[in-house]
Design an enzyme around this catalytic site. Structure first.
Site, PDB file in Angstrom:
ATOM      1  N   LYS A  18       0.891  -0.943   0.165  1.00 35.65           N
ATOM      2  CA  LYS A  18       0.160  -0.210   0.130  1.00 35.65           C
ATOM      3  C   LYS A  18       0.797   1.077   0.064  1.00 35.65           C
ATOM      4  O   LYS A  18       2.121   0.821   0.590  1.00 35.65           O
ATOM      5  CB  LYS A  18      -0.853  -0.136   0.954  1.00 35.65           C
ATOM      6  CG  LYS A  18       0.298  -0.104   2.346  1.00 35.65           C
ATOM      7  CD  LYS A  18       0.353   1.054   3.221  1.00 35.65           C
ATOM      8  CE  LYS A  18       0.818   1.254   4.096  1.00 35.65           C
ATOM      9  NZ  LYS A  18       2.083   2.149   5.137  1.00 35.65           N
TER      10      LYS A  18
ATOM     11  N   ASP B 117      -2.779  -1.820  10.241  1.00 34.06           N
ATOM     12  CA  ASP B 117      -3.087  -1.657   8.564  1.00 34.06           C
ATOM     13  C   ASP B 117      -3.574  -2.767   8.667  1.00 34.06           C
ATOM     14  O   ASP B 117      -3.394  -2.956   7.238  1.00 34.06           O
ATOM     15  CB  ASP B 117      -1.767  -1.340   8.454  1.00 34.06           C
ATOM     16  CG  ASP B 117      -0.910   0.058   7.810  1.00 34.06           C
ATOM     17  OD1 ASP B 117      -1.256   0.559   8.919  1.00 34.06           O
ATOM     18  OD2 ASP B 117       0.149  -0.030   7.636  1.00 34.06           O
TER      19      ASP B 117
END
Ligand code: C5P
Length: 305
Positions: A9, A134
């Site tokens: 990401k 996350d």
């Protein structure tokens, strides 16, 4: 046997708000899933868990987030089933790209399918949040999401945009904990910072993405509160940012707690040009990759072969 991609990401925006009593910080972040990915294969084994990895840099012991995900599932589902897991590592380690978190999410999805545990998404999200802030983001195939709370409360952002970037990772690893602690120390001496102010940058990025990659809005909105601390620890980040901007990037920002820097390009042709220029002027130790927003159709949610 089951094989899963675990994509990295970027944080297009990252606002760090107040420090919480549990030591974590309230965040507002805009995640983008990108097409740089590790690959995990899972094979059933009646007895043992065995993790192997393509990178000698990475521990395959209980401290690896993949192993932590395995143990959490075994405990939750009261199973002693085993598996042979191989991790093909492509995402730079401790680089602000969420590689370990994504591997952990893929492990939850992979073993849920392989062991036929039938855990639903809300249950997997709750487990993922125990593994790291996350991790929940990586359970969903949506390429963009706004993360709140510790970062674990994700809300998908619907956008057809496919952004093109050049990603530069210098050969330095930064510990997220250290960067947050440095920010706390800095803020303790700058009390004028208003930590509860609503962050305009996330709203601006979200708006720009919904409007089909409005580059002016993106350039203005892309922001990372951890960037100054990452630069203090790794000053080469500033040099990478200037090179990317000089090469024509719309803007260049640190992802997560760094040290990876992404340059936002106008399209893939532009990204090719920027990547070529960066390869010519950077030392061989920097990893340079042309990346794009992940294609949701490529994001496999586990199915057994
Ligand atoms: O959640 P995760 O284990 O990935 O977080 C790593 C470290 O980053 C935490 O131990 C904490 O120091 C810091 N962190 C934080 N606030 C967040 C997320 C992470 O302070 N919202």
């Amino acid at each position: 046997m089951l094989s899963l991609r675990a994509s990295a990401k970027l944080n297009l925006g990252l606002r760090v708000l107040a420090r919480r009593p549990d030591g974590y910080h309230e965040l507002e972040t805009l995640f983008e899933r990108i097409d740089l990915a590790d690959e995990l294969t899972f094979e059933d084994d009646p007895r043992d868990i065995r993790l192997t990895c393509s990178s000698a840099e990475l521990s395959c012991a209980e401290d690896n987030l993949v192993m932590k995900a395995v143990r959490l599932l075994q405990r939750e589902c009261r199973t002693s089933r085993g598996a042979r897991i191989h991790l093909l590592k492509r995402i730079p380690i401790a680089a602000g790209l969420g590689g370990g978190s994504s591997d952990a999410a893929a492990t939850l999805l992979g073993l849920n399918a392989l062991w036929e545990l039938k855990l639903d998404l809300p249950r997997l999200v709750a487990l993922a949040a125990q593994l790291g802030s996350d991790v929940p983001f990586f359970l969903s195939p949506e390429p963009f999401a706004i993360g709140r709370g510790r970062g674990e409360r994700c809300e998908p952002l619907h956008s057809e945009c496919r952004l093109a970037h050049v990603l530069v990772s210098p050969e330095v690893q930064l510990a997220t904990t250290d960067i947050f602690a440095a920010l706390d120390r800095h803020r303790a001496t700058s009390p004028e910072i208003n930590l509860t102010a609503p962050s305009t940058s996330i709203t601006m990025i979200a708006h720009a993405l919904r409007n089909g990659s409005d580059f002016a809005g993106l350039a203005e909105g892309l922001w990372n509160d951890l960037e100054p601390e990452a630069i203090r620890r790794c000053p080469v980040i500033s040099l990478i940012q200037s090179h990317l901007r000089e090469a024509g990037c719309v803007t260049a920002r640190v992802s997560g707690s760094g040290p990876s820097v992404f340059g936002l390009c106008r399209d893939t042709t532009h990204a090719h040009e920027v990547a070529m220029r960066m390869r010519n002027l950077s030392p061989p130790s920097w990893r340079i990759a042309l990346i794009q927003t992940d294609d949701p159709s490529q994001v496999v949610t586990a199915s057994v072969r």
